[in-house]
Design a protein around this motif. Structure first.
Motif, PDB file in Angstrom:
ATOM      1  N   ILE A   1       0.835  -1.208   0.000  1.00  0.00           N
ATOM      2  CA  ILE A   1       0.000   0.000   0.000  1.00  0.00           C
ATOM      3  C   ILE A   1       0.864   1.250   0.000  1.00  0.00           C
ATOM      4  CG2 ILE A   1      -1.647   1.333   1.376  1.00  0.00           C
ATOM      5  CD1 ILE A   1      -2.729  -1.423   2.372  1.00  0.00           C
ATOM      6  N   VAL A   2       1.838   1.312   0.900  1.00  0.00           N
ATOM      7  CA  VAL A   2       2.681   2.505   1.039  1.00  0.00           C
ATOM      8  C   VAL A   2       3.520   2.729  -0.214  1.00  0.00           C
ATOM      9  CG1 VAL A   2       4.622   3.482   2.322  1.00  0.00           C
ATOM     10  CG2 VAL A   2       2.717   2.415   3.557  1.00  0.00           C
ATOM     11  N   HIS A   3       4.088   1.668  -0.772  1.00  0.00           N
ATOM     12  CA  HIS A   3       4.933   1.814  -1.959  1.00  0.00           C
ATOM     13  C   HIS A   3       4.122   2.232  -3.184  1.00  0.00           C
ATOM     14  CE1 HIS A   3       9.021   0.054  -0.883  1.00  0.00           C
ATOM     15  NE2 HIS A   3       8.346   0.077   0.249  1.00  0.00           N
ATOM     16  N   ALA A   4       2.813   2.031  -3.156  1.00  0.00           N
ATOM     17  CA  ALA A   4       1.972   2.440  -4.285  1.00  0.00           C
ATOM     18  C   ALA A   4       1.682   3.935  -4.289  1.00  0.00           C
ATOM     19  CB  ALA A   4       0.653   1.665  -4.263  1.00  0.00           C
ATOM     20  N   CYS A   5       1.974   4.618  -3.188  1.00  0.00           N
ATOM     21  CA  CYS A   5       1.713   6.069  -3.124  1.00  0.00           C
ATOM     22  C   CYS A   5       2.724   6.804  -3.999  1.00  0.00           C
ATOM     23  CB  CYS A   5       1.819   6.549  -1.673  1.00  0.00           C
ATOM     24  SG  CYS A   5       1.465   8.318  -1.478  1.00  0.00           S
ATOM     25  N   PRO A   6       2.277   7.677  -4.884  1.00  0.00           N
ATOM     26  CA  PRO A   6       3.206   8.408  -5.751  1.00  0.00           C
ATOM     27  C   PRO A   6       4.213   9.229  -4.938  1.00  0.00           C
ATOM     28  CG  PRO A   6       0.947   8.647  -6.546  1.00  0.00           C
ATOM     29  CD  PRO A   6       0.861   7.996  -5.207  1.00  0.00           C
ATOM     30  N   ARG A   7       5.435   9.264  -5.428  1.00  0.00           N
ATOM     31  CA  ARG A   7       6.513   9.960  -4.728  1.00  0.00           C
ATOM     32  C   ARG A   7       6.186  11.428  -4.469  1.00  0.00           C
ATOM     33  NH1 ARG A   7      10.557  13.011  -6.932  1.00  0.00           N
ATOM     34  NH2 ARG A   7       9.948  12.315  -9.011  1.00  0.00           N
ATOM     35  N   LYS A   8       5.651  12.115  -5.473  1.00  0.00           N
ATOM     36  CA  LYS A   8       5.349  13.540  -5.303  1.00  0.00           C
ATOM     37  C   LYS A   8       4.251  13.760  -4.277  1.00  0.00           C
ATOM     38  CE  LYS A   8       6.851  15.047  -9.901  1.00  0.00           C
ATOM     39  NZ  LYS A   8       6.426  15.691 -11.179  1.00  0.00           N
ATOM     40  N   VAL A   9       3.273  12.867  -4.237  1.00  0.00           N
ATOM     41  CA  VAL A   9       2.201  12.969  -3.247  1.00  0.00           C
ATOM     42  C   VAL A   9       2.758  12.751  -1.845  1.00  0.00           C
ATOM     43  CG1 VAL A   9       0.076  11.881  -2.418  1.00  0.00           C
ATOM     44  CG2 VAL A   9       0.402  12.306  -4.860  1.00  0.00           C
ATOM     45  N   ARG A  10       3.598  11.725  -1.713  1.00  0.00           N
ATOM     46  CA  ARG A  10       4.209  11.446  -0.411  1.00  0.00           C
ATOM     47  C   ARG A  10       4.981  12.658   0.104  1.00  0.00           C
ATOM     48  NH1 ARG A  10       7.996   7.929  -1.793  1.00  0.00           N
ATOM     49  NH2 ARG A  10       9.798   9.132  -1.116  1.00  0.00           N
ATOM     50  N   TYR A  11       5.768  13.276  -0.759  1.00  0.00           N
ATOM     51  CA  TYR A  11       6.568  14.421  -0.345  1.00  0.00           C
ATOM     52  C   TYR A  11       5.686  15.623  -0.007  1.00  0.00           C
ATOM     53  CZ  TYR A  11       9.695  18.403  -0.486  1.00  0.00           C
ATOM     54  OH  TYR A  11      10.353  19.560  -0.155  1.00  0.00           O
TER      55      TYR A  11
END
Length: 305
Positions: free
Chosen positions: A208-218
């Motif tokens: 689940i966590v790895h599916a979150c887009p990098r830009k969204v996470r940041y």
């Protein structure tokens, strides 16, 4: 947008919803919403945390949708809700209000559950008319209202400016998380879960966590870094229960006890021994049981249901 491929079988495989819809937030952001269970059953609304999605609630949905109407939605930029340039606590509150309006009838009350950033969403919405019109009771899981970076024990050194700086660098990293490898599983387990977490729980959270887009996470890491919702806690007037794991490094128990002391109607803090930050995944039975208790106590079932 197609359904994300997380875990494909077992208790953490996302169940197929009875209904899907799109809620429009105040700024036009589109929010993916799922409804599970009987349409006339008592409602429960689930708000997930940072880097997660509706899939995070798979265990609660499976358990509760037998006799509850379970509503889960993807926070903006997460899961199947498109990213938005507007990332803020007010935006989270707008989104929750939009979901409540889209899925609940006039005057209909629900138990609202927030995990991590989802709990912060509830705090941010506490004064909103749409929230107050629909909230019967609240469950806050593994969350905090302020000083999130300073209080985190993710970096295992003494509290102070160095730990805060290092934690900010870790949580605000721009690098992609990459594939779910054995090393990635160990890192995620250390940072977000208790030491006794079963491998299938760690695997489910990692996917689940790895599916979150990098830009969204940041982008959301920047919001959480500066978050101060202490005022919202004092405005959360509905009966509110609190759950936290004793091994939570991201929002340690100090947060739960601090904001619980400020809640106008706190039903108590339950500490789950050895459990980390991912309480709905690590302790699914306890989380679901607490939700059931709140529904039984505070939600009136409609006549003829």
């Amino acid at each position: 947008m197609s359904r994300p491929a997380h875990v494909s079988s077992g208790p953490y495989a996302p169940p197929a919803p009875a209904r899907e819809l799109t809620a429009l937030s105040a700024d036009g952001a589109r929010l993916h919403v799922e409804v599970h269970g009987p349409g006339n059953a008592p409602p429960v609304v689930l708000a997930h945390g940072w880097t997660c999605s509706t899939a995070f609630w798979a265990a609660q949905i499976r358990e509760l949708s037998v006799d509850h109407r379970v509503i889960a939605y993807d926070q903006r930029g997460h899961g199947r809700s498109p990213a938005s340039p507007a990332c803020s606590a007010d935006g989270l509150a707008d989104d929750l209000e939009a979901v409540l309006e889209a899925v609940l009838g006039k005057g209909e009350k629900a138990v609202i559950v927030g995990h991590s950033m989802g709990g912060m969403t509830v705090m941010a919405a506490a004064e909103r008319p749409g929230f107050r019109a629909h909230a019967a009771a609240v469950l806050l899981c593994s969350t905090g209202s302020s000083r999130l970076v300073a209080e985190s024990t993710l970096v295992p050194i003494r509290a102070g400016r160095l730990r805060t700086w290092l934690t900010r660098r870790v949580l605000g990293a721009r690098a992609p998380l990459g594939p779910v490898t054995p090393l990635a599983l160990r890192i995620l387990k250390y940072g977000t879960m208790g030491p006794g977490s079963a491998p299938h729980m760690v695997e489910a959270c990692a996917r689940i966590v790895h599916a979150c887009p990098r830009k969204v996470r940041y982008a959301w890491s920047r919001v959480l870094d500066l978050l101060d919702l202490d005022h919202g806690v004092r405005q959360l007037t509905v009966p509110t229960a609190v759950l936290v794991g004793t091994a939570d490094r991201l929002t340690p128990p100090v947060h739960a006890h601090q904001f619980a002391a400020a809640l106008p109607d706190c039903l108590g803090v339950t500490e789950l021994p050895g459990v980390g930050h991912m309480t709905p995944v690590e302790a699914p039975e306890q989380v679901s049981a607490r939700i059931r208790e709140l529904v039984t106590t505070y939600v009136q079932v409609k006549e003829g249901a």
